[in-house]
Design a protein around this motif. Structure first.
Motif, PDB file in Angstrom:
ATOM      1  N   PHE A  31       4.267  -8.807  -6.062  1.00 12.16           N
ATOM      2  CA  PHE A  31       3.348  -9.976  -6.333  1.00 12.16           C
ATOM      3  C   PHE A  31       3.652 -11.226  -5.570  1.00 12.16           C
ATOM      4  O   PHE A  31       3.159 -12.361  -5.708  1.00 12.16           O
ATOM      5  N   SER A  32       4.706 -11.058  -4.356  1.00 13.46           N
ATOM      6  CA  SER A  32       4.981 -12.360  -3.681  1.00 13.46           C
ATOM      7  C   SER A  32       4.197 -12.151  -2.474  1.00 13.46           C
ATOM      8  O   SER A  32       3.966 -12.942  -1.734  1.00 13.46           O
ATOM      9  N   VAL A  33       3.409 -10.946  -2.284  1.00 18.92           N
ATOM     10  CA  VAL A  33       2.513 -10.621  -1.275  1.00 18.92           C
ATOM     11  C   VAL A  33       1.197 -11.079  -1.410  1.00 18.92           C
ATOM     12  O   VAL A  33       0.430 -11.129  -2.495  1.00 18.92           O
ATOM     13  N   ARG A  34       0.557 -12.028  -0.552  1.00 23.52           N
ATOM     14  CA  ARG A  34      -0.708 -12.503  -0.509  1.00 23.52           C
ATOM     15  C   ARG A  34      -1.788 -11.294  -1.191  1.00 23.52           C
ATOM     16  O   ARG A  34      -1.710 -10.226  -0.625  1.00 23.52           O
ATOM     17  N   HIS A  35      -2.572 -11.715  -2.104  1.00 19.25           N
ATOM     18  CA  HIS A  35      -3.389 -10.692  -2.694  1.00 19.25           C
ATOM     19  C   HIS A  35      -2.870  -9.446  -3.449  1.00 19.25           C
ATOM     20  O   HIS A  35      -3.481  -8.590  -3.821  1.00 19.25           O
ATOM     21  N   GLY A  36      -1.549  -9.778  -3.676  1.00 21.38           N
ATOM     22  CA  GLY A  36      -0.858  -8.708  -4.376  1.00 21.38           C
ATOM     23  C   GLY A  36      -1.460  -8.231  -5.686  1.00 21.38           C
ATOM     24  O   GLY A  36      -1.495  -7.008  -6.059  1.00 21.38           O
ATOM     25  N   VAL A  37      -1.706  -9.491  -6.633  1.00 23.53           N
ATOM     26  CA  VAL A  37      -1.980  -9.008  -7.886  1.00 23.53           C
ATOM     27  C   VAL A  37      -3.528  -8.261  -7.791  1.00 23.53           C
ATOM     28  O   VAL A  37      -3.803  -7.214  -8.385  1.00 23.53           O
ATOM     29  N   GLU A  38      -4.215  -8.957  -6.826  1.00 28.59           N
ATOM     30  CA  GLU A  38      -5.612  -8.142  -6.770  1.00 28.59           C
ATOM     31  C   GLU A  38      -5.466  -6.706  -6.287  1.00 28.59           C
ATOM     32  O   GLU A  38      -6.391  -5.733  -6.796  1.00 28.59           O
ATOM     33  N   THR A  39      -4.485  -6.412  -5.328  1.00 28.64           N
ATOM     34  CA  THR A  39      -4.413  -5.165  -4.918  1.00 28.64           C
ATOM     35  C   THR A  39      -3.755  -4.183  -5.927  1.00 28.64           C
ATOM     36  O   THR A  39      -4.452  -3.145  -6.077  1.00 28.64           O
TER      37      THR A  39
ATOM     38  N   ASP B  41       0.965  -1.264   0.209  1.00 28.18           N
ATOM     39  CA  ASP B  41      -0.036   0.066  -0.005  1.00 28.18           C
ATOM     40  C   ASP B  41       0.877   1.355   0.094  1.00 28.18           C
ATOM     41  O   ASP B  41       0.475   2.289  -0.673  1.00 28.18           O
ATOM     42  N   HIS B  42       1.925   1.308   0.709  1.00 23.99           N
ATOM     43  CA  HIS B  42       2.764   2.462   0.736  1.00 23.99           C
ATOM     44  C   HIS B  42       3.535   2.494  -0.552  1.00 23.99           C
ATOM     45  O   HIS B  42       3.666   3.712  -1.090  1.00 23.99           O
ATOM     46  N   ILE B  43       3.860   1.561  -1.065  1.00 27.51           N
ATOM     47  CA  ILE B  43       4.678   1.611  -2.397  1.00 27.51           C
ATOM     48  C   ILE B  43       3.670   2.497  -3.437  1.00 27.51           C
ATOM     49  O   ILE B  43       4.027   3.172  -4.374  1.00 27.51           O
ATOM     50  N   LEU B  44       2.490   1.670  -3.636  1.00 26.54           N
ATOM     51  CA  LEU B  44       1.381   2.217  -4.379  1.00 26.54           C
ATOM     52  C   LEU B  44       1.066   3.640  -3.995  1.00 26.54           C
ATOM     53  O   LEU B  44       0.955   4.332  -5.194  1.00 26.54           O
ATOM     54  N   ALA B  45       1.010   3.957  -2.826  1.00 24.48           N
ATOM     55  CA  ALA B  45       0.766   5.674  -2.579  1.00 24.48           C
ATOM     56  C   ALA B  45       1.875   6.378  -3.102  1.00 24.48           C
ATOM     57  O   ALA B  45       1.582   7.488  -3.746  1.00 24.48           O
ATOM     58  N   ALA B  46       3.139   5.689  -3.022  1.00 23.74           N
ATOM     59  CA  ALA B  46       4.267   6.599  -3.502  1.00 23.74           C
ATOM     60  C   ALA B  46       4.400   6.519  -4.879  1.00 23.74           C
ATOM     61  O   ALA B  46       4.786   7.730  -5.373  1.00 23.74           O
ATOM     62  N   MET B  47       3.844   5.641  -5.673  1.00 18.91           N
ATOM     63  CA  MET B  47       3.850   5.571  -7.062  1.00 18.91           C
ATOM     64  C   MET B  47       2.876   6.709  -7.472  1.00 18.91           C
ATOM     65  O   MET B  47       3.197   7.446  -8.721  1.00 18.91           O
ATOM     66  N   GLU B  48       1.563   6.818  -6.729  1.00 21.68           N
ATOM     67  CA  GLU B  48       0.712   7.683  -7.323  1.00 21.68           C
ATOM     68  C   GLU B  48       1.478   9.183  -6.999  1.00 21.68           C
ATOM     69  O   GLU B  48       1.034  10.112  -7.817  1.00 21.68           O
TER      70      GLU B  48
ATOM     71  N   ALA C  76      -4.274  -4.614  -9.021  1.00 16.09           N
ATOM     72  CA  ALA C  76      -5.264  -4.485 -10.281  1.00 16.09           C
ATOM     73  C   ALA C  76      -6.233  -3.295  -9.439  1.00 16.09           C
ATOM     74  O   ALA C  76      -6.553  -2.664 -10.377  1.00 16.09           O
ATOM     75  N   GLY C  77      -6.816  -3.398  -8.422  1.00 18.28           N
ATOM     76  CA  GLY C  77      -7.636  -2.434  -7.870  1.00 18.28           C
ATOM     77  C   GLY C  77      -7.082  -0.977  -7.971  1.00 18.28           C
ATOM     78  O   GLY C  77      -7.769  -0.010  -8.330  1.00 18.28           O
ATOM     79  N   ALA C  78      -5.883  -0.832  -7.580  1.00 17.86           N
ATOM     80  CA  ALA C  78      -5.103   0.327  -7.731  1.00 17.86           C
ATOM     81  C   ALA C  78      -4.944   1.117  -9.378  1.00 17.86           C
ATOM     82  O   ALA C  78      -5.005   2.125  -9.510  1.00 17.86           O
ATOM     83  N   LEU C  79      -4.738  -0.035 -10.213  1.00 13.55           N
ATOM     84  CA  LEU C  79      -4.740   0.507 -11.604  1.00 13.55           C
ATOM     85  C   LEU C  79      -5.910   0.655 -12.336  1.00 13.55           C
ATOM     86  O   LEU C  79      -6.055   1.006 -13.446  1.00 13.55           O
ATOM     87  N   GLY C  80      -6.808   0.038 -11.742  1.00 16.18           N
ATOM     88  CA  GLY C  80      -8.229  -0.053 -12.202  1.00 16.18           C
ATOM     89  C   GLY C  80      -8.395  -0.793 -13.342  1.00 16.18           C
ATOM     90  O   GLY C  80      -9.074  -0.411 -14.345  1.00 16.18           O
ATOM     91  N   VAL C  81      -7.709  -2.025 -13.334  1.00 18.57           N
ATOM     92  CA  VAL C  81      -7.815  -2.965 -14.462  1.00 18.57           C
ATOM     93  C   VAL C  81      -8.258  -4.415 -13.499  1.00 18.57           C
ATOM     94  O   VAL C  81      -8.081  -4.483 -12.460  1.00 18.57           O
ATOM     95  N   SER C  82      -8.291  -5.343 -14.432  1.00 26.98           N
ATOM     96  CA  SER C  82      -8.578  -6.703 -13.731  1.00 26.98           C
ATOM     97  C   SER C  82      -7.426  -7.464 -13.577  1.00 26.98           C
ATOM     98  O   SER C  82      -6.288  -7.034 -13.982  1.00 26.98           O
ATOM     99  N   ARG C  83      -7.487  -8.556 -12.687  1.00 35.52           N
ATOM    100  CA  ARG C  83      -6.485  -9.298 -12.294  1.00 35.52           C
ATOM    101  C   ARG C  83      -5.897  -9.874 -13.553  1.00 35.52           C
ATOM    102  O   ARG C  83      -4.534  -9.966 -14.003  1.00 35.52           O
ATOM    103  N   PHE C  84      -6.869 -10.359 -14.420  1.00 34.61           N
ATOM    104  CA  PHE C  84      -6.542 -10.918 -15.922  1.00 34.61           C
ATOM    105  C   PHE C  84      -5.393  -9.768 -16.833  1.00 34.61           C
ATOM    106  O   PHE C  84      -4.280 -10.239 -17.168  1.00 34.61           O
ATOM    107  N   THR C  85      -5.745  -8.660 -16.593  1.00 36.12           N
ATOM    108  CA  THR C  85      -5.002  -7.743 -17.327  1.00 36.12           C
ATOM    109  C   THR C  85      -3.549  -7.484 -16.454  1.00 36.12           C
ATOM    110  O   THR C  85      -2.502  -7.512 -17.219  1.00 36.12           O
ATOM    111  N   VAL C  86      -3.502  -7.610 -15.209  1.00 34.82           N
ATOM    112  CA  VAL C  86      -2.361  -7.503 -14.590  1.00 34.82           C
ATOM    113  C   VAL C  86      -1.508  -8.795 -14.911  1.00 34.82           C
ATOM    114  O   VAL C  86      -0.130  -8.716 -15.309  1.00 34.82           O
ATOM    115  N   TYR C  87      -1.991  -9.874 -14.966  1.00 37.25           N
ATOM    116  CA  TYR C  87      -1.201 -11.188 -15.109  1.00 37.25           C
ATOM    117  C   TYR C  87      -0.932 -11.187 -16.921  1.00 37.25           C
ATOM    118  O   TYR C  87       0.119 -11.349 -17.297  1.00 37.25           O
TER     119      TYR C  87
END
Length: 122
Positions: free
Chosen positions: A92-100, A57-64, A102-113
């Motif tokens: 992506f080694s964090v549990r639910h990292g892809v979901e987190t 969450d901290h990394i995502l906030a810093a990237m924003e 994807a939510g921050a980017l406004g895309v699906s998990r499939f798109t992140v993959y």
């Protein structure tokens, strides 16, 4: 003796501690999982590392902040770059990292993959 907040070791490590989303504490407040930093044999400060999910969450906030806008508003190419950066940082080694992410980017998990696989195929 210098107060811990004014100690040169604290000044030196504070930017790193802030970037990691960690917390500075007095050495007397240290718990077993905290890292106590010493200067010339004397405990000066303790660092409480964040949980991995908090770090993401901290990394995502810093990237924003770095991009000057919510990550969901970035163009596709920039989102792909963000995913590459996050992968390099272990997001992506964090549990639910892809979901987190994807939510921050406004895309699906499939798109992140897809972004991750595109990088591996390149």
């Amino acid at each position: 003796m210098t107060e811990p907040a004014d100690h040169p070791l604290v000044a030196a490590v504070k930017p790193l501690v802030d970037a990691m989303g960690a917390e500075l504490l007095g050495p007397e407040q240290a718990q077993p999982d905290d890292v106590v930093l010493a200067w010339e044999g004397e405990d000066v400060i303790a660092v409480r590392l964040p949980q991995l999910s908090e770090s993401l969450d901290h990394i995502l906030a810093a990237m924003e902040r770095r991009h000057g806008m919510p990550l969901a508003e970035l163009d596709r190419r920039t989102k792909q770059s963000v995913v590459r950066t996050l992968e390099a940082r272990g997001a992506f080694s964090v549990r639910h990292g892809v979901e987190t992410v994807a939510g921050a980017l406004g895309v699906s998990r499939f798109t992140v993959y897809n972004y991750l696989n595109r990088e591996k195929d390149a």
